[in-house]
Write a protein that holds these residues in place. Structure first.
Motif, PDB file in Angstrom:
ATOM      1  N   PHE A 102       0.986  -1.305   0.047  1.00  0.00           N
ATOM      2  CA  PHE A 102      -0.068   0.188  -0.029  1.00  0.00           C
ATOM      3  C   PHE A 102       0.935   1.373   0.177  1.00  0.00           C
ATOM      4  CE2 PHE A 102      -3.547  -3.043   1.113  1.00  0.00           C
ATOM      5  CZ  PHE A 102      -4.334  -2.566   0.244  1.00  0.00           C
ATOM      6  N   SER A 103       2.257   0.964   0.338  1.00  0.00           N
ATOM      7  CA  SER A 103       3.017   2.189   0.207  1.00  0.00           C
ATOM      8  C   SER A 103       3.265   2.383  -1.219  1.00  0.00           C
ATOM      9  CB  SER A 103       4.224   1.947   1.033  1.00  0.00           C
ATOM     10  OG  SER A 103       5.222   2.755   0.808  1.00  0.00           O
ATOM     11  N   VAL A 104       3.513   1.768  -2.015  1.00  0.00           N
ATOM     12  CA  VAL A 104       3.846   1.743  -3.583  1.00  0.00           C
ATOM     13  C   VAL A 104       2.585   2.181  -4.154  1.00  0.00           C
ATOM     14  CG1 VAL A 104       4.621   0.790  -5.494  1.00  0.00           C
ATOM     15  CG2 VAL A 104       5.686   0.081  -3.291  1.00  0.00           C
ATOM     16  N   LEU A 105       1.396   1.610  -3.569  1.00  0.00           N
ATOM     17  CA  LEU A 105       0.374   1.916  -4.357  1.00  0.00           C
ATOM     18  C   LEU A 105      -0.518   3.224  -3.770  1.00  0.00           C
ATOM     19  CD1 LEU A 105      -0.888  -1.579  -4.930  1.00  0.00           C
ATOM     20  CD2 LEU A 105      -0.076   0.060  -6.613  1.00  0.00           C
ATOM     21  N   SER A 106       0.036   3.628  -2.971  1.00  0.00           N
ATOM     22  CA  SER A 106      -0.708   5.011  -2.444  1.00  0.00           C
ATOM     23  C   SER A 106      -0.400   6.313  -3.232  1.00  0.00           C
ATOM     24  CB  SER A 106       0.022   5.472  -1.251  1.00  0.00           C
ATOM     25  OG  SER A 106       1.234   6.161  -1.218  1.00  0.00           O
ATOM     26  N   GLU A 107      -1.023   7.207  -3.195  1.00  0.00           N
ATOM     27  CA  GLU A 107      -0.957   8.350  -3.822  1.00  0.00           C
ATOM     28  C   GLU A 107       0.255   9.143  -3.743  1.00  0.00           C
ATOM     29  OE1 GLU A 107      -4.620  11.542  -4.612  1.00  0.00           O
ATOM     30  OE2 GLU A 107      -4.772  10.097  -3.092  1.00  0.00           O
ATOM     31  N   MET A 108       0.821   8.914  -2.715  1.00  0.00           N
ATOM     32  CA  MET A 108       2.200   9.864  -2.457  1.00  0.00           C
ATOM     33  C   MET A 108       3.292   9.115  -2.922  1.00  0.00           C
ATOM     34  SD  MET A 108       1.081  12.279  -0.354  1.00  0.00           S
ATOM     35  CE  MET A 108       2.111  12.762   1.205  1.00  0.00           C
ATOM     36  N   ALA A 109       3.133   7.876  -3.376  1.00  0.00           N
ATOM     37  CA  ALA A 109       4.556   7.211  -3.799  1.00  0.00           C
ATOM     38  C   ALA A 109       5.123   7.965  -5.086  1.00  0.00           C
ATOM     39  CB  ALA A 109       4.456   5.636  -3.973  1.00  0.00           C
ATOM     40  N   PRO A 110       6.294   8.208  -5.348  1.00  0.00           N
ATOM     41  CA  PRO A 110       6.698   8.825  -6.418  1.00  0.00           C
ATOM     42  C   PRO A 110       6.522   7.991  -7.604  1.00  0.00           C
ATOM     43  CG  PRO A 110       8.552   8.307  -5.281  1.00  0.00           C
ATOM     44  CD  PRO A 110       7.506   7.848  -4.393  1.00  0.00           C
ATOM     45  N   ARG A 111       6.899   8.448  -8.796  1.00  0.00           N
ATOM     46  CA  ARG A 111       6.449   7.958 -10.116  1.00  0.00           C
ATOM     47  C   ARG A 111       7.441   6.890 -10.358  1.00  0.00           C
ATOM     48  NH1 ARG A 111       4.676   9.342 -15.711  1.00  0.00           N
ATOM     49  NH2 ARG A 111       3.628  11.138 -14.874  1.00  0.00           N
ATOM     50  N   ASP A 112       8.771   7.073 -10.258  1.00  0.00           N
ATOM     51  CA  ASP A 112       9.863   6.161 -10.607  1.00  0.00           C
ATOM     52  C   ASP A 112       9.620   4.814  -9.745  1.00  0.00           C
ATOM     53  OD1 ASP A 112      10.986   7.552 -12.157  1.00  0.00           O
ATOM     54  OD2 ASP A 112      12.658   8.214 -11.046  1.00  0.00           O
ATOM     55  N   LEU A 113       9.066   5.050  -8.431  1.00  0.00           N
ATOM     56  CA  LEU A 113       8.889   3.903  -7.682  1.00  0.00           C
ATOM     57  C   LEU A 113       7.899   3.024  -8.101  1.00  0.00           C
ATOM     58  CD1 LEU A 113       9.810   2.580  -4.798  1.00  0.00           C
ATOM     59  CD2 LEU A 113       7.862   3.693  -3.892  1.00  0.00           C
ATOM     60  N   LYS A 114       6.783   3.759  -8.626  1.00  0.00           N
ATOM     61  CA  LYS A 114       5.489   3.226  -8.994  1.00  0.00           C
ATOM     62  C   LYS A 114       6.107   2.510 -10.323  1.00  0.00           C
ATOM     63  CE  LYS A 114       2.020   5.979  -6.982  1.00  0.00           C
ATOM     64  NZ  LYS A 114       0.645   5.400  -6.985  1.00  0.00           N
ATOM     65  N   ALA A 115       6.672   2.904 -11.120  1.00  0.00           N
ATOM     66  CA  ALA A 115       7.293   2.560 -12.565  1.00  0.00           C
ATOM     67  C   ALA A 115       7.931   1.152 -12.107  1.00  0.00           C
ATOM     68  CB  ALA A 115       7.944   3.597 -13.160  1.00  0.00           C
ATOM     69  N   TYR A 116       8.755   1.297 -11.075  1.00  0.00           N
ATOM     70  CA  TYR A 116       9.393  -0.024 -10.986  1.00  0.00           C
ATOM     71  C   TYR A 116       8.679  -1.051 -10.641  1.00  0.00           C
ATOM     72  CZ  TYR A 116      12.681  -2.958  -8.521  1.00  0.00           C
ATOM     73  OH  TYR A 116      13.408  -4.091  -8.212  1.00  0.00           O
ATOM     74  N   TYR A 117       7.511  -0.900  -9.663  1.00  0.00           N
ATOM     75  CA  TYR A 117       6.910  -1.960  -9.351  1.00  0.00           C
ATOM     76  C   TYR A 117       5.844  -2.385 -10.221  1.00  0.00           C
ATOM     77  CZ  TYR A 117       8.626  -2.334  -4.433  1.00  0.00           C
ATOM     78  OH  TYR A 117       9.508  -2.597  -3.720  1.00  0.00           O
ATOM     79  N   ALA A 118       5.493  -1.296 -11.103  1.00  0.00           N
ATOM     80  CA  ALA A 118       4.560  -1.711 -12.208  1.00  0.00           C
ATOM     81  C   ALA A 118       5.452  -2.723 -13.209  1.00  0.00           C
ATOM     82  CB  ALA A 118       4.161  -0.637 -13.236  1.00  0.00           C
ATOM     83  N   PHE A 119       6.540  -2.302 -13.541  1.00  0.00           N
ATOM     84  CA  PHE A 119       7.536  -3.380 -14.329  1.00  0.00           C
ATOM     85  C   PHE A 119       7.306  -4.742 -13.629  1.00  0.00           C
ATOM     86  CE2 PHE A 119      11.414  -5.121 -15.616  1.00  0.00           C
ATOM     87  CZ  PHE A 119      11.266  -5.038 -16.692  1.00  0.00           C
ATOM     88  N   LYS A 120       7.672  -4.430 -12.344  1.00  0.00           N
ATOM     89  CA  LYS A 120       7.695  -6.113 -11.967  1.00  0.00           C
ATOM     90  C   LYS A 120       6.425  -6.848 -11.969  1.00  0.00           C
ATOM     91  CE  LYS A 120      11.149  -6.598  -8.516  1.00  0.00           C
ATOM     92  NZ  LYS A 120      11.312  -7.100  -7.107  1.00  0.00           N
ATOM     93  N   ILE A 121       5.455  -5.959 -11.956  1.00  0.00           N
ATOM     94  CA  ILE A 121       4.008  -6.707 -11.742  1.00  0.00           C
ATOM     95  C   ILE A 121       3.717  -7.146 -13.345  1.00  0.00           C
ATOM     96  CG2 ILE A 121       1.398  -6.062 -11.939  1.00  0.00           C
ATOM     97  CD1 ILE A 121       2.086  -4.193  -9.570  1.00  0.00           C
ATOM     98  N   TYR A 122       4.101  -6.285 -14.184  1.00  0.00           N
ATOM     99  CA  TYR A 122       3.786  -6.885 -15.617  1.00  0.00           C
ATOM    100  C   TYR A 122       5.022  -7.812 -16.121  1.00  0.00           C
ATOM    101  CZ  TYR A 122       0.612  -2.959 -15.673  1.00  0.00           C
ATOM    102  OH  TYR A 122      -0.684  -2.180 -15.370  1.00  0.00           O
ATOM    103  N   ASP A 123       6.011  -8.025 -15.462  1.00  0.00           N
ATOM    104  CA  ASP A 123       6.963  -8.935 -16.034  1.00  0.00           C
ATOM    105  C   ASP A 123       6.686 -10.494 -15.231  1.00  0.00           C
ATOM    106  OD1 ASP A 123       9.080 -10.291 -16.659  1.00  0.00           O
ATOM    107  OD2 ASP A 123      10.346  -9.470 -14.954  1.00  0.00           O
ATOM    108  N   PHE A 124       5.590 -11.066 -15.949  1.00  0.00           N
ATOM    109  CA  PHE A 124       5.210 -12.191 -15.449  1.00  0.00           C
ATOM    110  C   PHE A 124       6.131 -13.426 -15.013  1.00  0.00           C
ATOM    111  CE2 PHE A 124       1.569 -10.131 -16.961  1.00  0.00           C
ATOM    112  CZ  PHE A 124       0.301 -10.790 -16.228  1.00  0.00           C
ATOM    113  N   ASN A 125       7.097 -13.578 -15.875  1.00  0.00           N
ATOM    114  CA  ASN A 125       8.086 -14.713 -15.701  1.00  0.00           C
ATOM    115  C   ASN A 125       9.331 -14.271 -14.822  1.00  0.00           C
ATOM    116  OD1 ASN A 125       9.134 -13.112 -17.664  1.00  0.00           O
ATOM    117  ND2 ASN A 125       8.849 -14.797 -19.257  1.00  0.00           N
ATOM    118  N   ASN A 126       9.182 -13.074 -14.276  1.00  0.00           N
ATOM    119  CA  ASN A 126      10.458 -12.787 -13.411  1.00  0.00           C
ATOM    120  C   ASN A 126      11.685 -12.498 -13.990  1.00  0.00           C
ATOM    121  OD1 ASN A 126       8.928 -11.966 -11.115  1.00  0.00           O
ATOM    122  ND2 ASN A 126       8.586 -14.258 -10.824  1.00  0.00           N
TER     123      ASN A 126
END
Lengths: 922, 170
Positions: free
Chosen positions: B78-102
């Motif tokens: 919830f820290s990453v998905l909160s409104e306050m989290a910066p773009r880079d952090l979100k982008a990083y985790y979004a990348f991980k989420i869409y990277d299905f095979n790790n």
């Protein structure tokens, strides 16, 4: 002495604590360096600290705690006198350190979460140290009863140390504030955060900045509140947009092209609401409130002959009877200059409202067109990530409701389909000559159709004029024009669509062509309607002249007779219902428009109900017992007819504009129509239509619709302006009765209510000698502005082209580099085939070591982007096939370039050839 | 817990966490109990249950990579998905989420999975293939046929509504 010793011990303990702080910090920094943290400032300060350590080493050479000394800024202040005792205490602290090390190990052994590798380890180390620190600090502090010495120590800080301390505190603060930007595990974050906070709390007091924290907290609180407020306000704003949710729902299932119709409908509703407010607020309501009541004068009374049936529904339905003699129509208004105690100038207001309806409509259409055009050029250039953004940012993580989620799934699918259609269209490789020929052919065919139907209309209208002069004609002869018109309207649009399929335009452009063609066809409709109306009006005008005399004579004879009969008593006023009336052509025209609008509404609704709903029901339920598949086969479900609906809306609006001058109540009817059709059509679309076969994206602006609307507005302005300027108003009805022309009301007002010089100015301004130059000037200005706009547009497209070229070039360059480098490699390898075998084992070894390095568990959690980049490049090395594979591969074209580039790191390890370096992409 | 990483208070989050399984999670965390909630519970949260990527989210944020979350993981999420989290952090985790095979790259199979999840398999295989090719064509900067973190961040940094869509409110 003992006390002194204690003091010193305490100081040392403090130092240990601090030094552990520093240690931990440096730990974290080194980690950051590994992970590619960008805080250069931090590194800088770290270096400064290290240098200070060196300095001190020179001063006190007998100090053994090398690891302790790293950064303890305050240690410097221990004098050489104390150094002896310090050694003692150092021994103690070393013992403590050893113990702590033991604990550390214990902790390490006991902690079960050791799947994460080094940084995790570091973390636990840190934790252990931290705990040690606390444990050590506590007894030390409790043993030292004099905290005063502590504070006195702090007082004696030199300037330099103070700044250093400040720097450290700042650094920690920065760490706290940027903590959330770091992609670390929560455990680590918390540990670091607590530590940094403790540090700041401890030393901020020394620097006299304890209040900053409160202020910071307050600021954070306010920032959060502000953000929440903004969010709520945004939500509120979107909730205030009427039907936003409905339209979004339609859009998610049927695509933006269908939604564009509803958006247009909504816009139209807004415009009509304003017109409604103008007309009702300034004309109808004042008339009802302050005008002479119904039945007082002839124009406000139902004639004697009609009174018996005036309340019948069939009569009312034709807008005769009481409705005809109500404030909804032109004829009801009196020509009194002012009404009521407000001295409200109703005729003047009537005229001005009639003019401003057009003025406002023109302005609002033009303005929205301009705004749309602006938006169009504003964000036209970021189309290079369409699919990526759709893929990665279209899902809204806020969605927490299954229905919304369904809609979102549908809308994402639709938008993907839209983009796919666009993509397919742009990628279509086609026979350009054939396509051109087909398009020309289609246009010729359609022009033939249009000409044919135009001639047909002209012919039928001509014929109907001769019919109208004949007596006893049949039903068909009387309704020939209507029948022909509706037949044309029924068969031409599908015909056009069939022909348009020859052209194979993109559906979006195809829709525009279709709209334009049907528009042209409907213009014939409009033309016949207006022609019939003008005939009617001319007939009424000739009739009027006769009736005017009759009325005059009737009144005169009535008064004369009463005067001769009984001169003493004033004659009872003639009953207003008995006075002979003129035909009042304005009201007739108004009624005609109202009838047309109402019948249009009914036809539209019935068509939707039968053509869409009943059909959908039939297909849905009869499908169970039918011999072929109704849903997939012949009748199937209806698609939403965008072009027909949009044109219906536009022509309806034209009727409203034309009719509202003669029937002020028409706008009210239209507002109701738009309101109901919003709900009704939304429901019909969702319940009984299927999405188009090729869902296509609407153009960003509705400017094509707006352009058609503007055209209709202009066309509907013409007849109204003509009647106002050149037809005499009826003598016995309406606000302008008794005047020669309707616009006389303005001259009258200027003459009677304004000072003389204004009338003079007005007469000068109205002089053609002034108007013609003004028009010329405007034309010139338009020409100039147009030229400027064109120049800008040209520059814009040039720049866009340049940007695109640059992007392509960059991409190509990278591509080419990859290809040339791989080709170069192959060449080099061919030239020196012998060295290959020698270097091969070495490189495989290297690969192995690489892979071992990779396999060390540090990798997966090494979290910042740069770190993962590092590991990924390491992985690329590992994944690279053994060099012999890369070597034996023949040179290939750019399609395979990516693969070659992949293999490069492995090949690079061959090393000894100087030629390799040239091929490197970086 | 004085950390200010979430717009929702940590206490609130803790209660949300505890509400998922009151019988498992103790009220006090002073003695650091080792509690993990299974993915079935996490995935059934109201905030996540309609999200097509819920499993990936849980996997990315959980320490064991299988969607079972400790309280800290939960807070992380919830820290990453909160409104306050910066773009880079979100982008990083979004990348991980869409990277299905790790594998630290978003390759074509990952993209295909993403499209199919987003559209509930409504697109034909050809369309899916076209979309994936287009995405790689658009976002792949170094022409290696897959998206690295840099490619992803480069692309996301220009996306107008990434920040507004990639967050969760409680």
């Amino acid at each position: 002495m003992g006390r002194k010793k204690k003091c010193a011990l305490q100081v040392i303990m403090e130092d240990v604590g601090m030094e552990i702080d520093g240690q931990v910090e440096s730990d974290s920094e080194s980690e950051e360096a590994e992970e590619g943290g960008k805080a250069t400032r931090k590194q800088h300060s770290k270096e400064a600290i290290k240098s200070s350590g060196h300095e001190r080493k020179k001063q006190n050479k007998n100090e053994e705690e090398v690891e302790l000394e790293v950064e303890a800024p305050r240690q410097k202040r221990t004098t050489k006198k104390k150094s002896h005792k310090m050694n003692d205490s150092d021994g103690e602290s070393e013992a403590g350190e050893a113990a702590s090390g033991k604990k550390k190990r214990n902790k390490k052994a006991s902690s079960k979460d050791q799947k994460e590798a080094e940084n995790k380890e570091k973390q636990t180390k840190k934790k252990g140290k931290e705990q040690d620190k606390k444990q050590k600090k506590n007894p030390a502090e409790s043993s030292s009863s004099s905290s005063a010495s502590n504070s006195s120590d702090e007082e004696s800080l030199s300037e330099e140390e103070l700044t250093r301390l400040k720097e450290q505190v700042e650094e920690k603060k920065k760490l706290i504030s940027t903590m959330r930007n770091k992609p670390w595990r929560m455990v680590k974050k918390l540990a670091l955060l607590r530590e940094a906070q403790a540090f700041v709390e401890k030393f901020e007091g020394a620097l006299g900045k304890g209040k900053g924290k409160k202020f910071y907290a307050y600021k954070m609180l306010m920032a959060k509140k502000w953000m929440k407020f903004k969010r709520d306000f945004d939500n509120f704003k979107t909730q205030c947009i009427p039907w936003e949710m409905k339209i979004k729902e339609v859009e998610s299932h049927f695509g933006s092209s269908v939604a564009s119709y509803f958006i247009f409908l909504r816009w139209m509703y807004g415009v009509n609401m304003v017109l409604f407010g103008l007309i009702f607020g300034l004309v109808i309501i004042p008339e009802i409130l302050m005008g002479i009541p119904y039945g007082s004068i002839p124009r406000k009374t139902v004639p004697r002959a009609e009174q018996a049936t005036a309340m019948d529904f069939s009569v009312l339905w034709d807008f005769e009877g009481y409705i005809k003699y109500s404030a909804l129509f032109y004829g009801y208004y009196n020509n009194q200059r002012t009404i009521g105690w407000l001295k409200y100038r109703l005729p003047m207001a009537y005229f001005m409202v009639g003019v401003s309806v057009f003025g406002y409509s023109l302005m609002v259409v033009i303005r929205s067109m301009a705004r749309n055009a602006n938006e169009n050029t504003g964000d036209g250039d970021d189309n290079n990530f369409t699919f990526s953004w759709k893929m990665f940012t279209s899902w809204d993580y806020l969605i927490g409701n299954p229905e919304t989620a369904d809609n979102k799934f549908a809308s994402i699918t639709t938008s993907f389909k839209e983009s796919i259609v666009d993509e397919q269209e742009s990628n279509k490789d086609e026979n350009i000559h054939l396509r051109r020929f087909l398009r020309v052919l289609a246009n010729v065919l359609i022009i033939c159709c249009l000409c044919g139907s135009g001639y047909l209309i002209y012919f039928v209208v001509k014929r109907s004029q001769t019919f109208s002069k004949m007596q006893n004609i049949g039903w068909y002869e009387r309704n020939e024009v209507e029948i022909v018109m509706s037949l044309l309207g029924m068969f031409c649009p599908p015909l056009f669509e069939t022909i348009a399929s020859l052209e194979e335009y993109h559906p979006r452009i195809g829709l525009k062509w279709q709209l334009g063609r049907i528009f042209a066809l409907f213009l014939g409709n409009l033309y016949t309607f207006l022609l019939a109306l003008m005939d009617d009006v001319n007939g009424k005008l000739t009739e009027e002249v006769v009736i005017k005399n009759i009325t005059h004579w009737t009144l005169l004879s009535y008064y004369n007779s009463s005067a001769t009969n009984d001169s003493a008593v004033t004659p009872p006023p003639i009953d207003p219902a008995d006075v002979p009336r003129g035909p009042c052509w304005e009201t007739t025209v108004g009624i005609e428009f109202v009838r047309l609008t109402v019948s249009d509404i009914l036809v539209t609704y019935v068509t939707i109900l039968v053509g869409d709903f009943i059909r959908a029901c039939f297909v849905r339920f009869v499908n169970y017992c039918w011999c072929w598949d109704l849903e997939a086969g012949f009748p199937s479900y209806a698609e939403f007819d965008i072009s027909g609906n949009v044109l219906g809306l536009i022509f309806n609006q034209g009727m409203i504009w034309m009719g509202s001058f003669y029937a002020p109540g028409l706008v009210g009817i239209n507002v109701l129509r738009l309101l109901t059709s919003m709900y009704f059509q939304c429901w019909a679309v969702m319940s009984s239509n299927v999405p188009h076969e090729r869902v296509f994206k609407a153009s960003k602006s509705n400017n094509f619709y707006m352009g058609l609307l503007l055209l209709i507005l202009f066309l509907s302005l013409l007849p109204v302006a003509y009647t106002i300027m050149s037809l005499p108003p009826s003598f016995d009805c309406g606000p302008f009765s008794g005047k020669k022309r309707m616009y006389d009301v303005i001259q009258e007002t200027i003459k009677q209510d304004f000072p003389l010089f204004i009338a003079k100015i007005f007469s000068y301004v109205a002089n053609p000698g002034l108007i013609i130059p003004a028009v010329l000037l405007m034309v010139l200005a338009i020409y100039y502005l147009n030229a400027v706009a064109e120049a800008y547009q040209h520059a814009n497209t040039e720049l866009k082209k340049k940007m695109q070229m640059q992007r392509d070039e960059e991409k190509n360059k990278r591509n080419n580099k990859a290809t040339t480098s791989s080709a170069m490699q192959d060449l080099d390898n061919l030239l020196v085939p012998g060295a290959m075998s020698a270097s091969q084992p070495k490189s495989t070894e290297e690969n192995k070591s690489d892979s071992t390095r990779r396999n060390s568990p540090a990798g997966k959690e090494g979290s910042t982007a740069r770190n993962s980049n590092l590991t990924s490049s390491g992985r690329a090395e590992m994944l690279a096939p053994p060099p012999c594979v890369a070597i034996t591969r023949p040179p290939r074209n750019s399609l395979r370039a990516s693969h070659h580039r992949q293999s490069k790191p492995g090949a690079y390890q061959l090393g000894p050839y100087p030629g390799m370096g040239r091929g490197q992409p970086h | 817990m004085g950390n200010k990483q979430t717009i929702f208070t940590p206490e609130q989050l803790f209660y949300r966490y505890r509400d998922l399984a009151p019988q498992l999670v103790p009220l006090s965390y002073i003695d650091k109990p080792d509690v993990k909630l299974p993915y079935e519970l996490i995935g059934s949260m109201a905030e996540l249950k309609d999200n097509p990527f819920r499993q990936r989210i849980a996997e990315v944020f959980s320490e064991d990579g299988e969607g079972n979350m400790t309280l800290d993981d939960f807070l992380d999420m919830f820290s990453v998905l909160s409104e306050m989290a910066p773009r880079d952090l979100k982008a990083y985790y979004a990348f991980k989420i869409y990277d299905f095979n790790n594998d630290d790259y978003i390759c074509k199979s990952d993209l295909e999975k993403t499209v199919n999840k987003l559209t509930r398999n409504e697109l034909t295989p050809e369309e899916v293939c076209l979309v994936c090719d287009k995405v790689i064509d658009e976002a792949d900067q170094d022409n290696d046929g897959r998206l690295s973190v840099e490619d992803f961040q480069h692309m996301i940094a220009r996306a107008p509504d990434f920040l507004s869509t990639f967050h969760i409110r409680i």
